[in-house]
Enzyme design. Structure first.
Site, PDB file in Angstrom:
ATOM      1  N   GLY A 100       0.827  -1.275   0.071  1.00 45.06           N
ATOM      2  CA  GLY A 100      -0.067   0.082   0.102  1.00 45.06           C
ATOM      3  C   GLY A 100       0.685   1.131   0.022  1.00 45.06           C
ATOM      4  N   GLY A 102       3.477   1.610  -2.277  1.00 43.07           N
ATOM      5  CA  GLY A 102       4.205   1.910  -3.498  1.00 43.07           C
ATOM      6  C   GLY A 102       5.332   1.027  -3.657  1.00 43.07           C
ATOM      7  CB  SER A 104       4.628  -0.950  -8.368  1.00 45.12           C
ATOM      8  OG  SER A 104       3.651  -1.795  -7.849  1.00 45.12           O
ATOM      9  CB  ALA A 106      10.035   1.504  -3.821  1.00 42.55           C
ATOM     10  CG  ASP A 147       3.782   5.955  -8.443  1.00 39.47           C
ATOM     11  OD1 ASP A 147       4.062   6.643  -9.625  1.00 39.47           O
ATOM     12  OD2 ASP A 147       3.197   5.023  -8.674  1.00 39.47           O
TER      13      ASP A 147
END
Ligand code: MEV
Length: 312
Positions: A100, A102, A104, A106, A147
């Site tokens: 939840g 992030g 993906s 990171a 993100d």
């Protein structure tokens, strides 16, 4: 044998989610939970993924994005392949991050950073940010790229889609508590819900997005001055507007109200909505708010701001 290691942080939305997709200014921040990536050269020509946390012990790169667990890494390699000849390597990731926050983005940034070092490409943070945004679009088809901006640059970021992320001044210890609802938000479905509202109520939705941007413009100042009262009040306003788009949920509302009862000045949902996380601003009441969130069935974390991509 050549070996490189990098890490990149997760992220959370502070202000302006959804409106960002309509070109409005938004503010997000990197959190101090990271994903670590290690690339080791192999004696053969194979490119192998080792992502134990998502159940991938050994999977060979095949260029296709259909495998969910390896789609972002595959898209990252597809980008790098345009710049250099690929050599055999094993790419491993390790996460200290809660779902939840992030994972993906990171891992995409950590992998792109490690690939740049492994192949001696000398990519700048700007290059990695641009490639990361491409990876998100290749895999998800939609996404503002905020993100990727947070995971690449770290800190508190002001972000307009298509523009350069700007790091904002902020107080050292933002008294921020994050509450995870334990419900995974379906971002694509929720974005489509907002799109459908926008098609049916174009003027109303564009007015709401306009007010959200006006809030964001005040946040920059409040952050610089460390004016927590103002920040909290602006969070409440932004949340009300997101709730008007039907993006809240009983679980988010419970965590928001329990935080306010425990002393938070302001609270709002963070991200797509209808699940994932809420954030509360609670100077001097951080422990009380964390306790209240946990007692209500959520999962509380201190929202410490993290650094961007780095070599380990
Ligand atoms: C999702 O975390 C935030 C959205 O604004 C989508 C995006 O910015 O990519 C809904």
């Amino acid at each position: 044998m050549r070996e490189v290691k990098t890490s990149a942080p997760g992220k959370l939305y502070f202000f302006g989610e959804h409106a960002v997709l309509a070109g409005k200014k938004s503010i997000a921040f990197a959190i101090d939970q990271r994903i670590y990536c290690e690339i080791k050269e192999r004696s053969d020509e194979k490119i192998v993924f080792h992502f134990p946390e998502v159940g991938v012990e050994y999977r060979e790169y095949n260029g296709r994005l259909s495998d969910k667990e390896t789609s972002f890494a595959t898209a990252a390699i597809n980008c790098i392949k345009k710049l250099t000849r690929l050599r055999g390597m094993t790419i491993s990731t390790r996460s200290e991050m809660h779902p939840g926050f992030g994972t993906s983005s990171a891992s995409t940034v950590a992998i792109l950073g490690a690939l740049s070092e492994f192949y001696g490409l000398g990519l700048s943070k700007g290059d990695i940010f641009n490639m990361g945004c491409q990876v998100v679009l290749d895999v998800q088809g939609e996404g503002s790229g905020y993100d990727i901006a947070c995971s690449t640059y770290g800190g508190v970021i002001e972000y307009v889609r298509g523009g350069l992320p700007k790091q904002l001044k902020h107080p050292n210890n933002l008294p921020m508590i994050i509450g995870y609802t334990k419900i995974k938000a379906d971002t694509t479905k929720i974005i489509n819900h907002v799109l459908s509202l926008k098609q049916r109520y174009p003027e109303q939705i564009s007015t709401i997005f306009g007010i959200i941007e006006q809030i964001v413009l005040l946040v920059e100042d409040a952050l610089e001055k460390g004016d927590f009262r103002m920040l909290g009040e602006l969070m409440n306003m932004n949340h009300g507007l997101l709730a008007a788009l039907d993006l809240s949920s009983p679980e988010l509302e419970e965590l928001i109200w329990v935080s306010k009862k425990a002393g938070a000045i302001g609270a709002k949902l963070s991200g797509a909505g209808r699940g994932d996380c809420m954030i509360a601003l609670a100077p001097g009441k951080e422990k009380e708010v964390s306790y209240a969130i946990n007692s209500m069935g959520g999962l509380a974390f201190f929202g410490k701001v993290g650094d961007g991509l780095r070599t380990e």
